[in-house]
Design a protein around this motif. Sequence first.
Motif, PDB file in Angstrom:
ATOM      1  N   GLY A  77       0.787  -1.226   0.000  1.00  0.00           N
ATOM      2  CA  GLY A  77       0.000   0.000   0.000  1.00  0.00           C
ATOM      3  C   GLY A  77       0.816   1.272   0.000  1.00  0.00           C
ATOM      4  N   ILE A  78       2.133   1.162  -0.210  1.00  0.00           N
ATOM      5  CA  ILE A  78       2.948   2.358  -0.350  1.00  0.00           C
ATOM      6  C   ILE A  78       2.547   3.061  -1.644  1.00  0.00           C
ATOM      7  N   ASP A  79       2.255   4.344  -1.553  1.00  0.00           N
ATOM      8  CA  ASP A  79       1.803   5.128  -2.699  1.00  0.00           C
ATOM      9  C   ASP A  79       2.979   5.941  -3.243  1.00  0.00           C
ATOM     10  N   PRO A  80       3.487   5.616  -4.433  1.00  0.00           N
ATOM     11  CA  PRO A  80       4.646   6.345  -4.964  1.00  0.00           C
ATOM     12  C   PRO A  80       4.356   7.796  -5.304  1.00  0.00           C
ATOM     13  N   GLU A  81       3.087   8.189  -5.278  1.00  0.00           N
ATOM     14  CA  GLU A  81       2.749   9.589  -5.498  1.00  0.00           C
ATOM     15  C   GLU A  81       3.061  10.443  -4.266  1.00  0.00           C
ATOM     16  N   VAL A  82       3.106   9.818  -3.093  1.00  0.00           N
ATOM     17  CA  VAL A  82       3.375  10.580  -1.863  1.00  0.00           C
ATOM     18  C   VAL A  82       4.626  10.083  -1.144  1.00  0.00           C
TER      19      VAL A  82
END
Length: 338
Positions: A77-82
Amino acid sequence: MSVLLSPKPVILTGDRPTGNLHIGHYAGSLKNRVALQHSHEQFILLADLQAFTDNADNPEKVRRNVLEVALDYLAAGIDPEVTTICVQSALPALAELTFLYMNFVTVSRLERNPTIKSEIQMRGFERDVPAGFLCYPVSQAADITAFKATLVPVGEDQAPLIEQTNEIIRRINRQTKCGLLPEAQALIPETGRLPGLDGKAKMSKSLGNALPLAATSEQIRDAVRRMYTDPDHLRACDPGKVEGNVVFTYLDAFCEDRALVDDLKTRYRRGGLGDKAVKKQLEDVLDALIRPMRERRARYAAEPAYVLDMLKHGTNKARERTQATLDEIRAALGLFAF
């Protein structure tokens, strides 16, 4: 040129890419990373150079697992956008900072670090420890300070590394006569280090006692059935021990229904609840946790070009950040800049 500090607290975390991540990593760090990524400026470092400290004879293993661990991040669930995900070996400022910091720490201090002493013993290095492995705390200090991180999610056994990082930070700040580098705080999860499925050692893929984040339902079922419980709990009607029982340790870590877990513990201790029933509860909990991660991972794995582009973008952003910090430290130490 001064490095602009983020308006948000800065987190640095990461992993040595030597194998796929498992649910122990999720409980110990990944869960916190996912929860904090929107309220903090978060950098996640794929520490491939540190992986080389005891895998120099197998560089392909490290290279392959950079992508595998990146997929595990996305699956969790790591979001590369943030969150910025970056590759350590592509950030040259980290290597130079490591070399500079080696002059502010002694060999005897490195050898006294409890984490390093334990790892050396576990690997059987004795006096044949690679120099790079012994200097692992210095490399980690370079990583943390290059991003000016103030929060580092680690397991309790890694806390001495953060303590040593802060010792180096204080030495640098005294030497430069300014508060150039902020000290870092260890973020230790409420759930301690999970035991392996066998209950005899820490969870490790190499020991064959770990459950990967991409485990299938069948693998989850098989793993739970093999889990260590109370060897004296021979019949369902017998009173059983919860302490040291791996099934209950995992229920404490992953089941959000605390009332259910408390009820299971009461019934198990009293007698009248069999291992099979408790294991079925845990199997359902783990399947509900892992299934969405497994599905996300499969989607990202089908788009390797996207994953590589994400790593390139994140590493480029991190390169600017770490180089700016290095330039600032070099100037403060009076080194030439041409």
